[in-house]
Every structure is written in structure tokens, then in C-alpha cells.
Scaffold this active site. Sequence first.
Site, PDB file in Angstrom:
ATOM      1  N   ALA A   1       0.816  -1.212   0.000  1.00 10.54           N
ATOM      2  CA  ALA A   1       0.000   0.000   0.000  1.00 10.54           C
ATOM      3  C   ALA A   1       0.850   1.262   0.000  1.00 10.54           C
ATOM      4  CB  ALA A   1      -0.923   0.008   1.223  1.00 10.54           C
TER       5      ALA A   1
ATOM      6  N   GLU B   1       4.534   0.043  -3.475  1.00  7.93           N
ATOM      7  CA  GLU B   1       4.251  -0.262  -4.884  1.00  7.93           C
ATOM      8  C   GLU B   1       3.310   0.752  -5.517  1.00  7.93           C
ATOM      9  OE1 GLU B   1       3.517  -4.054  -7.777  1.00  7.93           O
ATOM     10  OE2 GLU B   1       2.842  -4.236  -5.699  1.00  7.93           O
TER      11      GLU B   1
ATOM     12  N   SER C   1       2.736   3.857  -4.670  1.00  7.11           N
ATOM     13  CA  SER C   1       3.394   5.160  -4.822  1.00  7.11           C
ATOM     14  C   SER C   1       4.380   5.137  -5.975  1.00  7.11           C
ATOM     15  CB  SER C   1       4.111   5.539  -3.523  1.00  7.11           C
ATOM     16  OG  SER C   1       3.190   5.772  -2.484  1.00  7.11           O
TER      17      SER C   1
ATOM     18  N   CYS D   1      -8.630   4.117   2.064  1.00 11.28           N
ATOM     19  CA  CYS D   1      -7.224   3.903   2.381  1.00 11.28           C
ATOM     20  C   CYS D   1      -6.745   4.792   3.527  1.00 11.28           C
ATOM     21  CB  CYS D   1      -6.373   4.153   1.140  1.00 11.28           C
ATOM     22  SG  CYS D   1      -4.607   3.919   1.424  1.00 11.28           S
TER      23      CYS D   1
ATOM     24  N   GLU E   1       3.789  11.798  -0.514  1.00  6.87           N
ATOM     25  CA  GLU E   1       4.934  11.236  -1.235  1.00  6.87           C
ATOM     26  C   GLU E   1       4.960  11.739  -2.673  1.00  6.87           C
ATOM     27  OE1 GLU E   1       6.208   6.965  -0.474  1.00  6.87           O
ATOM     28  OE2 GLU E   1       4.132   6.941   0.197  1.00  6.87           O
TER      29      GLU E   1
END
Length: 393
Positions: free
Chosen positions: A233, A236, A238, A341, A350
Site C-alpha cells: 500500500a 508499490e 506510490s 485507504c 509522497e
Amino acid sequence: MDLHYSPFDFGVQQDPYPVYARLREQAPVHRNEADDFWALSRHADVAAALRDSARFSSRNGLRLEPAFWGPDAERFFSFVAMDPPRHTRLRSLVARAFTHQRVRSLEPRLREIARAHLAPLLEAGGGDLMEFAARYPTDVISELVGVPEADRDLVRELGSAIMYRPETAAAHDLPPEALAAIGALVGYYTELTIARSGSRRDDLLSDLIDASSGGDRLGPEEIVGVLILLVGAGIETSMLLLGNALHAVSARPSQRKRALAGEVEPWIEETLRFDPPSQALARTTNGEVELHGVTIPADARVLLLTGAANRDPAVFPDADVFDLDRDTSGSLAFGIGRHHCLGAHLGRLEARVALTELTAAVADYELDLEAARRIHSSNDRGFLSLPITFTTR
């Protein structure tokens, strides 16, 4: 032409959106007999199912591969593969540690990490964007969790092995290297949790150990499960988002110009709608479900195609057009309802930091799409390799 959809089909993975359009129009409740699942593709149906955990259960996990599907799915997906009341309890405890304040406090360090990983690409005038896109979020998660500097290369290698999808692998299989890497990461995080239990620090792992509600606390296995969840979560998706963002505007000069001029937040949000890194979420029916004149039986596997829902013209006019001025509030990229999420704020931060640092240094860029390679995944979409050439400012 017969309508067939499989998330394991490499051709579909290359460009699923034409198939999604046919599903929405011709078969909003699609049955795949060979892979034994049903697929929902319209925004209204996907959003309703995501909100309805009473009829659409998460108990068997989010992905259809045999390695991930079944009653043990929570080993990979933690509380995301649970229903209330277990989901409510565990998510509540994790939320006490994984706060907005904890994430916001990381921003200066995120900028340092982004600059350090961008520097070699910028100095060389280009390279493989996905090398940066993979290393950056991996180190961000290590920083967040509290992984010692000396161990971060190991965590990065294991994370890469989990995400790697060789083209020779059978479509339904998880590569042995990925399974081995998951096992090694479980072992590493277990040891780190034991060590941190005796010596707290200012990090998420310490906060998870201390998180409590009315005397209830997370157990060591539950904590490790949350940390494993962060690999998929928090790393990958991001990684894939950054590649998809550069790809989305690469062939759209006016949109690319605006993105590179600093319109980073709408760039992120429209990418999440237009070409999201997570394309689908699986559910299990708790009973018969009637929809569009079709009966989905109890205990059926149902794939909620969020990638198709985000291109539904009933919600997004000219949905196949990338538009920085679009209202993206209806996007299902981070889910909706009780399973929205928990790390959405971290994912956005990010991406914002990475793209802000990139656009501050880059005036323009060109992608080598002939040399680019996509990942092979049943529910994620993006690039394994994306060669890029920069024109610096």
C-alpha cells in the site's frame, strides 16, 4: 466479438480501458467462468459495493491470485482483509499511531530522500525513472516505520523482489522470489518489533506498539501484518503513481506544460482518476446479490473495477481525456467507506514531494515508450521500467 475480461490477461494489462468501456456498456455484471469471478465496472455499482461490507465481504482478501486469496489473506493485507467488528478494532488501533501529524512531520525528511534519489538521474540527464520511483517510497516507508539506516538496503531489495513480476511467470502465479521475499520481510519485521518493544523511538513502529484503546493493544503478529501491508500500500502504489503521472501528460503538451509549471496537486489527483496504480479490489458475497437483472450467488468472488469506475462518463464527462481542471472528487482511487485507504494522506504527500522536486529541476522531458516495460499484475497498473530524458532548468 465476444466480450471477455480477465485481469490476468497480459493484453488487458497493457491497456484495460477499451475493455472497461465495453463492460460498462454491455455487461456491467460480467461473469468470467474460467477464473471464477464476477466483475462490476460502473461507478455507481463499484461505489455501492465498496460501502456495503454486509453484502460484499473483505474476508478472503483483495486479490484473486491463489497465494493471496482465502481465509489467510489477512497475513498479507492485515485489517484490510477483515470485516467488522475485527476490522473496526484493528483499524482504530492503527489509526491511533498512523496519524496525519505523524505523516506531516516527515515532509522535510521526504524532501531530503527525494533529492538524494533524484540527483543521479538529473546529473545524467535521464535514465530509468522507475529506479527513482521504487527507491524513494521504499526509503520513505523505512523512515516512517523506523528501519535502521544499516538495514534499508535489505528492505529495499526485499520490497523490489515482492513487486517484481517476470514476464515468464504464469499469469495467475506469484513468483517464488516474491513469496520468499515476503517471508524474509515478515522475519525481519518480527525481529525489529521485538527489538523496538524494549527500546522505543520516535517512529511509527513504536507508536503501533504503544497504541491502545481501553486497555486493548495490537499484538506482535498484528503489528507485523500492518508493516507488511505498508509494502504494497505504501511502496508499490506510490512507485506506480509516479510513473503513471509522467506518462499521463507526456503526450499532452498543454497539460504537460502546466504540470511542469507546478500544478502538482491536480496532476496527482487526475492521474489517480485517469490511470490509477490500483485498478481493482476483490470482495466475497455474503449472500445472493441482484444487480442489473443478474443474480450473483453467495460466496462468489467479485472484482470491483475501480479503474473502470474512474473512467465512467456518467460521473466524469469526457472521461478518457486527461484534464487538470477536472473535478476529481468522485474518484475511487483510494476506495470509499470503511475501507477508504488509511494511508491516502501519505501517498499524496509522497507524490507531491517527489513531483515538486522534479518540476523544480526539470523544464521538460521525453519518455522512451518503445523501451518501457509494464508490470504484470492482476490489480496494479504501471511501469517496471520507464526510460526518460530530461531537459533541466
